[in-house]
Design a protein around this motif. Structure first.
Motif, PDB file in Angstrom:
ATOM      1  N   TYR A  39       7.672  -6.329  -1.502  1.00  0.00           N
ATOM      2  CA  TYR A  39       7.282  -7.681  -1.139  1.00  0.00           C
ATOM      3  C   TYR A  39       8.419  -8.693  -1.207  1.00  0.00           C
ATOM      4  O   TYR A  39       8.416  -9.678  -0.476  1.00  0.00           O
ATOM      5  CB  TYR A  39       6.132  -8.166  -2.041  1.00  0.00           C
ATOM      6  CG  TYR A  39       4.834  -7.435  -1.831  1.00  0.00           C
ATOM      7  CD1 TYR A  39       4.367  -7.157  -0.546  1.00  0.00           C
ATOM      8  CD2 TYR A  39       4.058  -7.029  -2.907  1.00  0.00           C
ATOM      9  CE1 TYR A  39       3.168  -6.493  -0.348  1.00  0.00           C
ATOM     10  CE2 TYR A  39       2.856  -6.360  -2.718  1.00  0.00           C
ATOM     11  CZ  TYR A  39       2.417  -6.097  -1.440  1.00  0.00           C
ATOM     12  OH  TYR A  39       1.229  -5.430  -1.244  1.00  0.00           O
ATOM     13  N   GLY A  52       7.374  -5.060  -5.689  1.00  0.00           N
ATOM     14  CA  GLY A  52       6.281  -4.901  -4.754  1.00  0.00           C
ATOM     15  C   GLY A  52       5.004  -4.336  -5.314  1.00  0.00           C
ATOM     16  O   GLY A  52       4.663  -4.519  -6.492  1.00  0.00           O
ATOM     17  N   TYR A  79       4.645 -10.024  -6.485  1.00  0.00           N
ATOM     18  CA  TYR A  79       4.763 -10.659  -5.181  1.00  0.00           C
ATOM     19  C   TYR A  79       6.052 -11.456  -5.004  1.00  0.00           C
ATOM     20  O   TYR A  79       6.556 -11.566  -3.885  1.00  0.00           O
ATOM     21  CB  TYR A  79       3.567 -11.598  -4.953  1.00  0.00           C
ATOM     22  CG  TYR A  79       2.245 -10.890  -4.974  1.00  0.00           C
ATOM     23  CD1 TYR A  79       1.888 -10.003  -3.960  1.00  0.00           C
ATOM     24  CD2 TYR A  79       1.341 -11.083  -6.016  1.00  0.00           C
ATOM     25  CE1 TYR A  79       0.674  -9.339  -3.976  1.00  0.00           C
ATOM     26  CE2 TYR A  79       0.125 -10.417  -6.042  1.00  0.00           C
ATOM     27  CZ  TYR A  79      -0.199  -9.556  -5.024  1.00  0.00           C
ATOM     28  OH  TYR A  79      -1.397  -8.879  -5.057  1.00  0.00           O
ATOM     29  N   TYR A 298       8.766  -7.982   5.304  1.00  0.00           N
ATOM     30  CA  TYR A 298       8.369  -9.189   4.580  1.00  0.00           C
ATOM     31  C   TYR A 298       9.536 -10.105   4.227  1.00  0.00           C
ATOM     32  O   TYR A 298       9.397 -11.329   4.258  1.00  0.00           O
ATOM     33  CB  TYR A 298       7.621  -8.805   3.299  1.00  0.00           C
ATOM     34  CG  TYR A 298       6.296  -8.143   3.534  1.00  0.00           C
ATOM     35  CD1 TYR A 298       5.358  -8.697   4.392  1.00  0.00           C
ATOM     36  CD2 TYR A 298       5.969  -6.942   2.896  1.00  0.00           C
ATOM     37  CE1 TYR A 298       4.131  -8.089   4.615  1.00  0.00           C
ATOM     38  CE2 TYR A 298       4.742  -6.324   3.105  1.00  0.00           C
ATOM     39  CZ  TYR A 298       3.830  -6.898   3.964  1.00  0.00           C
ATOM     40  OH  TYR A 298       2.630  -6.284   4.177  1.00  0.00           O
TER      41      TYR A 298
END
Length: 333
Positions: A39, A52, A79, A298
């Motif tokens: 992430y 992540g 996150y 991401y």
């Protein structure tokens, strides 16, 4: 004949054009969406930390070598990563969890914020006074579940010992909270179905700065006190870039999750392996990376002037190299 040649030389000029091309090395990727996702990625000392899904936390060097980082994991999604200062790393995660790591002592501290056991700390920010801001909403939202968002922003001025809620909205999800270094004010992207507003925290209250549009805007960055760039769109459909005074739409990039910039290039990461490259002299161009499945990218981070890492779903880790080619174009004077 000589006169004709001289005429051609005087009436024609050669214009040198510089074009950019992207090459991608796939360092790692899974074969299923059930594989752990990456992430966030940040630079920590001389390495790059990647966090992540399922509490994964790894260290990555510039050559792409990966090592696990030992920490008191509970298998909860992480996150967001942030450097509080040169000695302290923050990691926000699921189920109301924040990790604080001291790089000198190697010690970890786990903070569980009371009454947020069913919430995800989807994003975090730090201001000039080292106040820590956490934003997010219902944990199910981050796991693509349907639920009332119950969005919030929390702040702590004592390294997580106590927290004060400075924003709450039952129907909004706060995807991003960000400190603007040009005015040292905290901004947030507040999303409710089909609407995202950019808000700023001033005089102990939230003020609408700008209505961004009828889609999710996932990240905002700043280039001045009143200059912002927000990225978003629709998953698997259109991507959007909303600058302070104009908008750009990409019909086949999917949602643009993030933006990273250096002196020469700007990279936007999107869905289905899509990378958008922008330069000062050329319009943005979309580059598609063929992956095992339509994994999203991401985040990205430049590791040199022409090289970046990008991370995403399905354990996707890419090394992006930007090369320049010189073309010549004849122009009549």
């Amino acid at each position: 004949m000589k006169r004709l040649l001289l005429f051609i030389l005087f009436t024609t000029s050669l214009s040198q054009l510089t074009a950019q091309d992207i090459s991608v090395d796939i360092l790692q990727q899974g074969k299923s969406f059930a594989d752990s996702s990456y992430y966030d990625i940040i630079k920590v000392e001389d390495k790059f930390w990647v966090a992540g899904k399922y509490g994964i936390l790894k260290s990555l060097d510039a050559q792409g070598n990966i090592e696990n980082i030992s920490y008191p994991t509970e298998g909860l999604d992480i996150y967001k990563l942030e450097n509080l200062d040169n000695q302290t790393v923050l990691a926000s995660g699921d189920k109301g969890t924040l990790y604080i790591h001291d790089l000198k002592t190697k010690a970890w501290k786990t903070i569980k914020v009371r009454n947020y056991e069913n919430a995800c700390f989807y994003n975090l920010a730090v201001d000039n006074q080292k106040n820590i801001f956490l934003s997010g909403g219902n944990s199910k939202i981050a796991h693509s579940g349907k639920s009332i968002p119950n969005g919030f922003v929390l702040v702590s001025s004592d390294m997580g010992q106590t927290w004060r809620r400075i924003y709450k909205n039952t129907f909004n999800m706060v995807w991003c909270v960000k400190n603007n270094p040009f005015d040292n004010k905290i901004y947030g992207l507040m999303y409710s179905p089909n609407r995202t507003n950019l808000m700023v925290f001033e005089n102990n209250r939230w003020i609408k700065k700008q209505k961004l549009g009828n889609s999710i805007y996932h990240e905002v960055q700043f280039e001045g006190p009143d200059k912002f760039v927000a990225t978003g769109g629709w998953v698997g459909k259109k991507g959007r870039i909303h600058n302070t005074d104009h908008k750009k739409v990409f019909n086949d990039s999917g949602l643009l999750w993030s933006r990273v910039k250096n002196d020469k290039y700007t990279l936007f990461t999107g869905c289905d392996g899509n990378i958008v490259l922008e330069t000062k002299d050329q319009k943005p161009s979309i580059h598609h990376t063929k992956l095992n499945l339509p994994f999203s990218l991401y985040e990205a981070i430049f590791i040199s002037q022409n090289t970046a890492f990008a991370i995403g779903s399905g354990r996707t880790l890419l090394k992006i190299s930007i090369s320049e080619t010189q073309n010549f174009e004849a122009k009549n004077l």
